[in-house]
Design a protein around this motif. Structure first.
Motif, PDB file in Angstrom:
ATOM      1  N   PRO A  32       0.805  -1.230   0.000  1.00 26.61           N
ATOM      2  CA  PRO A  32       0.000   0.000   0.000  1.00 26.61           C
ATOM      3  C   PRO A  32       0.837   1.279   0.000  1.00 26.61           C
ATOM      4  N   TYR A  33       2.120   1.200   0.352  1.00 24.87           N
ATOM      5  CA  TYR A  33       2.976   2.383   0.364  1.00 24.87           C
ATOM      6  C   TYR A  33       3.866   2.458  -0.866  1.00 24.87           C
ATOM      7  N   TYR A  34       3.654   1.576  -1.822  1.00 24.61           N
ATOM      8  CA  TYR A  34       4.468   1.539  -3.035  1.00 24.61           C
ATOM      9  C   TYR A  34       4.164   2.750  -3.907  1.00 24.61           C
ATOM     10  N   ALA A  35       5.191   3.438  -4.321  1.00 28.29           N
ATOM     11  CA  ALA A  35       5.057   4.560  -5.252  1.00 28.29           C
ATOM     12  C   ALA A  35       6.186   4.432  -6.263  1.00 28.29           C
ATOM     13  N   PRO A  36       5.851   4.145  -7.516  1.00 29.55           N
ATOM     14  CA  PRO A  36       6.911   3.972  -8.507  1.00 29.55           C
ATOM     15  C   PRO A  36       7.648   5.288  -8.751  1.00 29.55           C
ATOM     16  N   VAL A  37       8.911   5.198  -9.092  1.00 25.94           N
ATOM     17  CA  VAL A  37       9.706   6.367  -9.423  1.00 25.94           C
ATOM     18  C   VAL A  37       9.459   6.654 -10.898  1.00 25.94           C
ATOM     19  N   LEU A  38       8.899   7.817 -11.166  1.00 25.74           N
ATOM     20  CA  LEU A  38       8.577   8.184 -12.534  1.00 25.74           C
ATOM     21  C   LEU A  38       9.773   8.844 -13.193  1.00 25.74           C
ATOM     22  N   PRO A  39       9.937   8.639 -14.494  1.00 22.96           N
ATOM     23  CA  PRO A  39      11.068   9.282 -15.181  1.00 22.96           C
ATOM     24  C   PRO A  39      10.868  10.794 -15.217  1.00 22.96           C
ATOM     25  N   ARG A  40      11.950  11.527 -15.156  1.00 19.41           N
ATOM     26  CA  ARG A  40      11.878  12.979 -15.208  1.00 19.41           C
ATOM     27  C   ARG A  40      11.616  13.420 -16.636  1.00 19.41           C
ATOM     28  N   THR A  41      10.777  14.413 -16.786  1.00 17.97           N
ATOM     29  CA  THR A  41      10.509  14.970 -18.100  1.00 17.97           C
ATOM     30  C   THR A  41      11.605  15.982 -18.405  1.00 17.97           C
ATOM     31  N   PRO A  42      12.301  15.793 -19.518  1.00 14.54           N
ATOM     32  CA  PRO A  42      13.373  16.745 -19.828  1.00 14.54           C
ATOM     33  C   PRO A  42      12.790  18.114 -20.172  1.00 14.54           C
ATOM     34  N   LEU A  43      13.557  19.151 -19.867  1.00 12.22           N
ATOM     35  CA  LEU A  43      13.136  20.503 -20.207  1.00 12.22           C
ATOM     36  C   LEU A  43      13.206  20.696 -21.711  1.00 12.22           C
ATOM     37  N   PRO A  44      12.342  21.541 -22.257  1.00 14.57           N
ATOM     38  CA  PRO A  44      12.413  21.808 -23.695  1.00 14.57           C
ATOM     39  C   PRO A  44      13.760  22.410 -24.056  1.00 14.57           C
ATOM     40  N   ALA A  45      14.162  22.211 -25.301  1.00 17.06           N
ATOM     41  CA  ALA A  45      15.465  22.709 -25.747  1.00 17.06           C
ATOM     42  C   ALA A  45      15.554  24.221 -25.635  1.00 17.06           C
ATOM     43  N   ALA A  46      14.417  24.924 -25.707  1.00 14.05           N
ATOM     44  CA  ALA A  46      14.417  26.385 -25.634  1.00 14.05           C
ATOM     45  C   ALA A  46      14.861  26.884 -24.265  1.00 14.05           C
ATOM     46  N   VAL A  47      14.700  26.055 -23.247  1.00  9.38           N
ATOM     47  CA  VAL A  47      15.114  26.450 -21.904  1.00  9.38           C
ATOM     48  C   VAL A  47      16.565  26.033 -21.753  1.00  9.38           C
ATOM     49  N   GLY A  48      17.462  26.950 -22.076  1.00  9.38           N
ATOM     50  CA  GLY A  48      18.876  26.649 -22.012  1.00  9.38           C
ATOM     51  C   GLY A  48      19.440  26.969 -20.642  1.00  9.38           C
ATOM     52  N   VAL A  49      20.612  26.494 -20.396  1.00  6.59           N
ATOM     53  CA  VAL A  49      21.301  26.788 -19.145  1.00  6.59           C
ATOM     54  C   VAL A  49      22.128  28.039 -19.389  1.00  6.59           C
ATOM     55  N   ALA A  50      21.869  29.064 -18.588  1.00 10.36           N
ATOM     56  CA  ALA A  50      22.594  30.322 -18.746  1.00 10.36           C
ATOM     57  C   ALA A  50      24.031  30.166 -18.273  1.00 10.36           C
ATOM     58  N   GLU A  51      24.887  30.909 -18.893  1.00 11.52           N
ATOM     59  CA  GLU A  51      26.293  30.927 -18.505  1.00 11.52           C
ATOM     60  C   GLU A  51      26.423  31.752 -17.226  1.00 11.52           C
ATOM     61  N   LEU A  52      27.086  31.221 -16.223  1.00 16.93           N
ATOM     62  CA  LEU A  52      27.275  31.932 -14.964  1.00 16.93           C
ATOM     63  C   LEU A  52      28.294  33.045 -15.173  1.00 16.93           C
ATOM     64  N   PRO A  53      27.897  34.300 -14.908  1.00 19.52           N
ATOM     65  CA  PRO A  53      28.855  35.409 -15.071  1.00 19.52           C
ATOM     66  C   PRO A  53      30.039  35.254 -14.124  1.00 19.52           C
ATOM     67  N   SER A  54      31.187  35.723 -14.546  1.00 17.06           N
ATOM     68  CA  SER A  54      32.388  35.587 -13.715  1.00 17.06           C
ATOM     69  C   SER A  54      32.245  36.344 -12.401  1.00 17.06           C
ATOM     70  N   GLU A  55      31.442  37.426 -12.398  1.00 15.02           N
ATOM     71  CA  GLU A  55      31.243  38.182 -11.156  1.00 15.02           C
ATOM     72  C   GLU A  55      30.148  37.588 -10.287  1.00 15.02           C
ATOM     73  N   GLY A  56      29.507  36.510 -10.760  1.00 11.17           N
ATOM     74  CA  GLY A  56      28.443  35.856 -10.008  1.00 11.17           C
ATOM     75  C   GLY A  56      27.104  36.519 -10.261  1.00 11.17           C
ATOM     76  N   LEU A  57      26.069  36.080  -9.564  1.00 15.73           N
ATOM     77  CA  LEU A  57      24.749  36.668  -9.707  1.00 15.73           C
ATOM     78  C   LEU A  57      23.926  36.412  -8.462  1.00 15.73           C
ATOM     79  N   ASP A  58      22.832  37.136  -8.333  1.00 16.22           N
ATOM     80  CA  ASP A  58      21.907  36.939  -7.226  1.00 16.22           C
ATOM     81  C   ASP A  58      20.913  35.874  -7.693  1.00 16.22           C
ATOM     82  N   LEU A  59      21.092  34.654  -7.235  1.00 18.13           N
ATOM     83  CA  LEU A  59      20.293  33.533  -7.720  1.00 18.13           C
ATOM     84  C   LEU A  59      18.808  33.730  -7.449  1.00 18.13           C
ATOM     85  N   ARG A  60      18.462  34.202  -6.256  1.00 14.93           N
ATOM     86  CA  ARG A  60      17.042  34.413  -5.933  1.00 14.93           C
ATOM     87  C   ARG A  60      16.406  35.404  -6.891  1.00 14.93           C
ATOM     88  N   GLU A  61      17.091  36.498  -7.153  1.00 10.56           N
ATOM     89  CA  GLU A  61      16.569  37.509  -8.071  1.00 10.56           C
ATOM     90  C   GLU A  61      16.444  36.946  -9.482  1.00 10.56           C
TER      91      GLU A  61
END
Length: 105
Positions: A29-58
């Protein structure tokens, strides 16, 4: 050797090193299958981290606001459909819109 102990009112069994835990069965009764993660669309790219850093929350707040606005625009301001598009509950989207001072249009 196994030892039993009580954890928050539930019986738990400590397994000695080298033993593998038994995986849960689908009829458990406590079984919960692990579902595969849905990949993000290609349009959502990973931004390059600026050398001076950034305010992640903002940065994340700006991204969230932009995605909320895009969903609202795509769904002609219908919050329920925008929430579906963002895969969040309508009430969650309404709370986020209030947090950011956003309106339907």
């Amino acid at each position: 050797m196994k030892r039993s102990f009580l954890v928050m009112g539930l019986l738990a069994v400590a397994v000695t090193a080298g033993c593998m835990p038994v995986p849960p069965k689908p009829d458990d009764p406590y079984y919960a299958p692990v579902l595969p993660r849905t990949p993000l669309p290609a349009a959502v790219g990973v931004a390059e981290l600026p050398s001076e850093g950034l305010d992640l929350r903002e940065y994340l707040a700006e991204m969230e606001q932009d995605l909320i606005q895009q969903a609202l625009d795509a769904e002609d301001g219908v919050v329920a459909r925008a929430a579906e598009r963002l895969n969040v509950r309508r009430t969650t989207l309404v709370e986020k819109m209030r947090k950011y001072g956003m309106s339907r249009n």
